[in-house]
Write an enzyme that holds these catalytic residues in place. Sequence first.
Site, PDB file in Angstrom:
ATOM      1  N   SER A   1     -27.680  16.550   4.008  1.00 14.26           N
ATOM      2  CA  SER A   1     -27.778  16.947   5.414  1.00 14.26           C
ATOM      3  C   SER A   1     -27.474  15.745   6.279  1.00 14.26           C
ATOM      4  O   SER A   1     -27.664  14.600   5.856  1.00 14.26           O
ATOM      5  CB  SER A   1     -29.195  17.448   5.727  1.00 14.26           C
ATOM      6  OG  SER A   1     -29.387  17.646   7.110  1.00 14.26           O
TER       7      SER A   1
ATOM      8  N   TYR B   1     -38.369  15.736   6.692  1.00 15.65           N
ATOM      9  CA  TYR B   1     -37.084  16.196   6.189  1.00 15.65           C
ATOM     10  C   TYR B   1     -36.081  15.052   6.152  1.00 15.65           C
ATOM     11  O   TYR B   1     -35.318  14.915   5.186  1.00 15.65           O
ATOM     12  CB  TYR B   1     -36.577  17.339   7.066  1.00 15.65           C
ATOM     13  CG  TYR B   1     -35.350  18.037   6.536  1.00 15.65           C
ATOM     14  CD1 TYR B   1     -35.335  18.582   5.258  1.00 15.65           C
ATOM     15  CD2 TYR B   1     -34.213  18.171   7.330  1.00 15.65           C
ATOM     16  CE1 TYR B   1     -34.204  19.240   4.779  1.00 15.65           C
ATOM     17  CE2 TYR B   1     -33.087  18.834   6.854  1.00 15.65           C
ATOM     18  CZ  TYR B   1     -33.093  19.362   5.581  1.00 15.65           C
ATOM     19  OH  TYR B   1     -31.964  20.000   5.110  1.00 15.65           O
TER      20      TYR B   1
END
Length: 253
Positions: free
Chosen positions: A132, A145
Site C-alpha cells: 500500500s 496500518y
Amino acid sequence: MVTGASSGIGEATARMLRSRGWDVVGVARRAERLEALEAETGIVAYAADLTRGEDIDALAGWLAETGPVHALVQVAGGARGTDLVEHGDPADWQWMFEANVVSTQRLVAALLPLLRDAAASDGHADTVFVTSTAAQTAYPGGAGYNAAKAAEAMLVHALRLELNGEPLRVIEIAPGMVATEEFSLNRLRGDQNAADRVYEDVENPLTGEDVADVIAYALEAPGHVNLDLVTLRPVAQSAQHALARGPLRVRQD
C-alpha cells in the site's frame, strides 16, 4: 495462487488471471464466496485462514500434491481502526501485523520450495505482494496500518536481496485509494456511512480491476523483467494527503 480471493483486489486478480488463461487457486477464509467464484470462473477454491500456521502448512501440502506453483500473489491483509497512536487498541495493531506481515512470512517460507521447483523446470517463478502507499507515507489515524504495511514492504525488499541469483521475481504493488466493497467498511467496523464518505466526491478512485490489471502485466512481462515496485494511485490522489474531491478540471489561465 491468489490470496484474499473472496473480495476486492484479490477477487479481481483471480478473475483477471483466470480470464487470461491462468490456472488459479483462490485462497481466503470464506469458503462460500470462494465456491461461488469457482462456479462462475473455473478457479480452484481453497478455504484457509492465513493467520493460522497450520492452515498455511496444510495449503502448502495440498499445493505440492496438486501441481506446480508458478506464482504467489499475496493480497490478503487489511486494516482495523483509525485511532491516533495514543488511543490505539493493541489488539487491532496485533491483528494487522499478523494479517499483513506474519502471514506473508509464513506463506513465503511454505511456498518457496514449490516456486523453486517451478522455476527449475520452467525458467522462472514469481512472487507478487500487494502492499500500500500507506507503507510509504504516514498519516494521522493510520499508524497501525502504516506500520504493518511498511513492515510487509521491508519483508519484500529483504526477500528480493535474499533471492538474488535465483530465477525468482519479487514484485511489490503499492496501491493508493482503491474503492472496494469491504476494505474501508472493515476498517471502520461496519459503519457503511463512514466507509462511503472515504470515497465521497472522488472522481474515479482505483478499482480492484485496475490493480489486477497491473498485477497481470507484471506476471506476464518477460521473465527477465522484474517490476520491483509499482505505486499506483487515482489521478485525484497525488499523495496520501493530497486528495481532490469534486470533478477534475483543467485550470484556465
